[in-house]
Write a protein that holds these residues in place. Structure first.
Motif, short mmCIF file in Angstrom:
data_model
loop_
_atom_site.label_atom_id
_atom_site.label_comp_id
_atom_site.label_asym_id
_atom_site.label_seq_id
_atom_site.Cartn_x
_atom_site.Cartn_y
_atom_site.Cartn_z
N ARG A 35 34.58 -73.74 -18.00
CA ARG A 35 33.65 -73.23 -16.99
C ARG A 35 34.33 -73.09 -15.63
O ARG A 35 34.19 -72.07 -14.94
CB ARG A 35 32.44 -74.15 -16.87
CG ARG A 35 31.35 -73.63 -15.93
CD ARG A 35 30.19 -74.59 -15.85
NE ARG A 35 30.51 -75.77 -15.09
CZ ARG A 35 30.43 -75.85 -13.75
NH1 ARG A 35 30.06 -74.80 -13.05
NH2 ARG A 35 30.73 -76.96 -13.13
N ARG B 131 29.76 -72.08 2.84
CA ARG B 131 28.42 -72.03 2.23
C ARG B 131 27.42 -71.48 3.24
O ARG B 131 26.52 -70.70 2.88
CB ARG B 131 28.01 -73.44 1.77
CG ARG B 131 26.65 -73.54 1.14
CD ARG B 131 26.66 -73.08 -0.30
NE ARG B 131 27.36 -74.00 -1.18
CZ ARG B 131 27.47 -73.84 -2.50
NH1 ARG B 131 26.91 -72.77 -3.08
NH2 ARG B 131 28.13 -74.69 -3.25
N LEU C 194 28.17 -67.00 -7.00
CA LEU C 194 27.53 -68.01 -7.85
C LEU C 194 26.48 -68.85 -7.15
O LEU C 194 25.67 -69.50 -7.81
CB LEU C 194 28.60 -68.92 -8.46
CG LEU C 194 29.62 -68.21 -9.35
CD1 LEU C 194 30.73 -69.15 -9.75
CD2 LEU C 194 28.94 -67.64 -10.59
N ASP D 218 24.23 -71.54 -5.74
CA ASP D 218 24.02 -72.96 -6.05
C ASP D 218 24.42 -73.34 -7.48
O ASP D 218 24.31 -74.51 -7.86
CB ASP D 218 22.55 -73.33 -5.83
CG ASP D 218 22.16 -73.26 -4.36
OD1 ASP D 218 23.06 -73.38 -3.52
OD2 ASP D 218 20.95 -73.08 -4.07
N ASP D 219 24.89 -72.36 -8.27
CA ASP D 219 25.34 -72.68 -9.62
C ASP D 219 26.68 -73.41 -9.63
O ASP D 219 27.11 -73.91 -10.68
CB ASP D 219 25.47 -71.40 -10.46
CG ASP D 219 24.11 -70.80 -10.79
OD1 ASP D 219 23.12 -71.54 -10.73
OD2 ASP D 219 24.06 -69.59 -11.09
N VAL D 220 27.36 -73.44 -8.50
CA VAL D 220 28.62 -74.17 -8.38
C VAL D 220 28.53 -75.08 -7.17
O VAL D 220 28.04 -74.68 -6.11
CB VAL D 220 29.83 -73.21 -8.27
CG1 VAL D 220 29.70 -72.29 -7.08
CG2 VAL D 220 31.14 -73.97 -8.23
N SER D 221 28.94 -76.34 -7.31
CA SER D 221 28.80 -77.31 -6.23
C SER D 221 29.94 -77.21 -5.23
O SER D 221 31.01 -76.66 -5.53
CB SER D 221 28.76 -78.73 -6.81
OG SER D 221 30.04 -79.11 -7.32
N GLU E 279 33.02 -78.94 -6.61
CA GLU E 279 33.76 -78.16 -7.60
C GLU E 279 34.62 -77.10 -6.93
O GLU E 279 35.79 -76.90 -7.28
CB GLU E 279 32.80 -77.52 -8.59
CG GLU E 279 32.18 -78.51 -9.56
CD GLU E 279 31.11 -77.86 -10.42
OE1 GLU E 279 30.99 -78.29 -11.59
OE2 GLU E 279 30.41 -76.95 -9.95
#
Length: 428
Positions: free
Chosen positions: A118, A222, A237, A239-242, A245
């Protein structure tokens, strides 16, 4: 390629924990790496030492039995490829063994599928051949600017300080979209993480600081995404990626694309300066640079060892029983000199048929930025030798000092006489 010194020190603390019967510990506080584990890093100038102490250089052999477990070194080319490709038998995930510090370990190098799959999918679109080709004018401009600065500072300059490090540093900063005012702060953190002379405490301190820096940068992006890699991943992406990360991935891109490419530029320049035939080949033959760069990557293999692999199960590795929990280290610099692959691989020969190499690793952990590194090398070397056709070492070769206990092999400085300048930065 990121954080290899960090991984190595954590591995050692895992062994200590087993020996003492203790539970999980913070491996980052290790003050020294056992000398026996440093043997795969030893070189004489550009060449790995032919023997590891009294141990014969077998393709697979036990490097040490320490703290109740075996540490295996794989130095054969075929054997190293097999280990690097085997995700069923080996794990890269060291986070369970580093206590609370494990939460700070990010990026691709320390994860297994499916998490690795991922995370890598987030970076792959940024490193397609089409995207890399579009970076060519931008990389050329960075190289030319550094050559102009060298010409202004001459006639004697340190090629490491003035060329080899600034070029990939600026390329990666631009790629990530880091603000100019933040760059020097991050640059100061880069070298310590690969040096194992002070154990894990210094290296892990550097990696923690750099990731904290990138976490701050990610949070700013962000709020206001830029047009660099950080901003594009966030915009795509959400909020699908922190943030953690993204910061871990950015840290991997930076360390994998900065220190390693800088070392290749410095040591590759030394290769050209040691033999004028190679220098002239790059200067005079437009078609030679691809094979010169590939041979340099193989011959130098500046990332000396791959990420440690932890055996998930008992496995037979070319006749050697590797027990579950044992550690396997692939010695890439030795594998790329394996005489079974071809003759005379201890010499640099850009005229030989291309030899397969592991300079970027192999398998699902192969360096995602390999093509960007190639672009920088193919751009920088012809421009350097054509701008300064009389370039020469300004010190005796014996006076050069190499980083002989570093995961990424390097030379500390490379003083050169620039000689006559061609008067233009452009390679034609």
């Amino acid at each position: 390629m990121l954080g290899l010194a960090d991984a190595r020190t954590r591995m050692t603390r895992r062994l200590v924990a087993r020996a003492t019967g203790g539970g999980p510990v913070d491996l980052s506080t290790l003050e020294a790496v056992p000398r026996r584990l440093l043997r795969p890093l030893r070189r004489t100038e550009l060449d790995p030492v032919p023997r590891l102490g009294r141990t014969a250089p077998e393709p697979v052999h036990r490097l040490a039995h320490m703290f109740g477990m075996n540490i295996w070194l794989v130095s054969g080319h075929a054997e190293a490829k097999a280990v690097l490709a085997d995700q069923a038998s080996f794990s890269n995930d060291i986070r369970p063994y580093v206590g609370l510090a494990g939460s700070r370990v990010g990026g691709l190098g320390f994860t297994d599928p499916p998490e690795h799959t991922r995370l890598r999918s987030l970076l792959t679109p940024e490193f397609t051949m089409r995207r890399i080709e579009r970076l060519t004018p931008w990389v050329e401009a960075i190289v030319d600017a550094q050559l102009d600065a060298m010409a202004a500072d001459g006639p004697v300059v340190d090629l490491v300080e003035r060329f080899a490090f600034p070029v990939p540093f600026l390329v990666i900063c631009e790629l990530l979209g880091l603000p100019v005012e933040d760059r020097e702060r991050f640059r100061a953190l880069s070298h310590a993480r690969f040096d194992v002379t002070s154990g894990g405490s210094a290296a892990f301190g550097a990696i923690s600081e750099s990731q904290e820096f990138l976490l701050e940068a990610t949070r700013r992006q962000r709020r206001e995404p830029g047009d660099g890699l950080l901003g594009r991943v966030i915009a795509a992406l959400g909020d699908d990626v922190s943030d953690e990360e993204i910061a871990g991935l950015a840290d991997g891109v930076f360390t994998g694309g900065y220190e390693t490419t800088a070392s290749m530029l410095a040591l590759g320049s030394l290769v050209l300066l040691r033999d004028r035939r190679h220098f002239d080949l790059v200067r005079d033959d437009d078609g030679a640079i691809d094979r010169v760069v590939e041979e340099m990557l193989r011959y130098l293999t500046v990332v000396q060892i791959a990420f440690p692999r932890f055996a998930k199960v008992d496995v037979d590795l070319f006749g050697h029983r590797i027990a579950k929990g044992d550690v396997v280290i692939a010695a890439l610099s030795r594998a790329d000199r394996d005489s079974r692959v071809g003759p005379d691989l201890d010499t640099f020969d850009p005229h030989r048929p291309p030899s397969p190499h592991l300079a970027f690793g192999h398998g699902f952990h192969r360096c995602v930025g390999a093509e960007l590194a190639r672009l920088e090398l193919r751009t920088a070397f012809p421009r350097l030798v054509r701008r300064f056709p009389e370039l020469a070492l300004a010190v005796e070769p014996a006076d050069l000092r190499f980083r002989d206990q570093s995961i990424v092999y390097a030379v500390d400085s490379l003083p050169v006489h620039l000689g006559r300048s061609s008067g233009t930065s452009r390679a034609s």
